[in-house]
Structure formats: C-alpha cells, structure tokens
Design an enzyme around this catalytic site. Structure first.
Site, mmCIF file in Angstrom:
data_model
loop_
_atom_site.group_PDB
_atom_site.id
_atom_site.type_symbol
_atom_site.label_atom_id
_atom_site.label_comp_id
_atom_site.label_asym_id
_atom_site.label_seq_id
_atom_site.Cartn_x
_atom_site.Cartn_y
_atom_site.Cartn_z
ATOM 1 N N ARG A 166 6.292 1.345 2.469
ATOM 2 C CA ARG A 166 7.174 2.123 1.763
ATOM 3 C C ARG A 166 8.674 1.700 2.312
ATOM 4 N NH1 ARG A 166 3.293 6.404 2.508
ATOM 5 N NH2 ARG A 166 4.840 7.341 3.833
ATOM 6 N N ASN B 140 0.859 -1.321 0.128
ATOM 7 C CA ASN B 140 -0.100 -0.035 0.013
ATOM 8 C C ASN B 140 0.938 1.102 0.032
ATOM 9 O OD1 ASN B 140 -1.559 2.176 0.423
ATOM 10 N ND2 ASN B 140 -2.714 1.185 2.325
ATOM 11 N N ARG C 236 0.374 4.269 0.327
ATOM 12 C CA ARG C 236 0.109 5.301 1.460
ATOM 13 C C ARG C 236 0.575 4.924 2.712
ATOM 14 N NH1 ARG C 236 -5.709 6.997 1.097
ATOM 15 N NH2 ARG C 236 -4.668 8.586 2.310
ATOM 16 N N CYS C 237 1.119 3.747 2.920
ATOM 17 C CA CYS C 237 1.464 3.163 4.246
ATOM 18 C C CYS C 237 2.797 3.209 4.430
ATOM 19 C CB CYS C 237 1.088 1.651 4.341
ATOM 20 S SG CYS C 237 1.725 1.052 5.765
ATOM 21 N N SER C 238 3.335 4.108 5.457
ATOM 22 C CA SER C 238 4.750 4.271 5.653
ATOM 23 C C SER C 238 5.420 3.200 5.858
ATOM 24 C CB SER C 238 4.886 5.151 6.943
ATOM 25 O OG SER C 238 4.527 4.555 7.980
#
Length: 113
Positions: free
Chosen positions: A16, A9, A11-13
């Site tokens: 990433r 995802n 948008r998920c830190s």
C-alpha cells in the site's frame, strides 16, 4: 504492454505504501492483485528476468516454508511453486518501462521513475 504494473497485495502495508508513493508522483500503475490473479510460471520467469533475480530472491521465508518451498530447490521447481503459492512471493513488485524492482522498502519503487 502497460507502461507501469504493480503486483500488489492490498492487505500488505508495504504494498500500500509503494502504491501511495507512485500515486503521489502521478503514476497510476495497472494493479495486479497477484493473490487473486497469480502470475503463471512463464510470467514469473519474465518478471525475474526484469528484476535480474533468481526465484529464491523473491521467496518470502515464512510463507515459502508454509508452502513447502525452499531456496535450495531447483530454479524451475521453485518458480512452479511460487506460481502455485503466490502468497510466498515477495511484494510488491513494480514494473515500469521494461524494468522491475521489489518494493522493499517501498521507496525502492521510485528508483525506476
């Protein structure tokens, strides 16, 4: 079959961070943005087998509750619920050479290398 796959995802830190850790080591996994392309119930069953976990072990509490999913549900029902509500799936999930791990914390993805 791909050697490495990251259920990701962007948008998920944590997701990433896991991807960055892999890329720093020269691993370029096939990216599956599971919110755009949710895994089927059969694919989730396969992933759980690779993880050695039950569906309740990869259920995000808040998102699961919002989707009406509970760790007390029957396994098959919970897998179907996760397939229909991929935001409730813990992330990231890294699959490498027939093994899998949930990247929480992100450094856990390195266990498979």
């Amino acid at each position: 079959m791909d050697r490495s796959v990251l259920y990701h995802n962007p948008r998920c830190s944590k997701s990433r961070q896991a991807l960055a850790l892999l890329q720093e080591r020269g691993i370029e996994p096939r990216i599956v943005e599971y919110l755009k392309t949710p895994p089927s119930a059969a694919e989730l069953q396969r992933l759980l087998g690779l993880l050695g976990l039950k569906a309740r072990d990869v259920l995000r509490k808040k998102e699961g509750a919002e989707a009406g999913l509970s760790p007390d549900m029957k396994e098959a029902d919970l897998i179907a619920g996760l397939a229909a509500n991929p935001a409730a799936l813990e992330r990231p999930i890294f699959v490498h050479e027939g093994h899998a791990v949930v990247g929480r914390p992100p450094e856990k993805v390195l266990d498979l290398l």
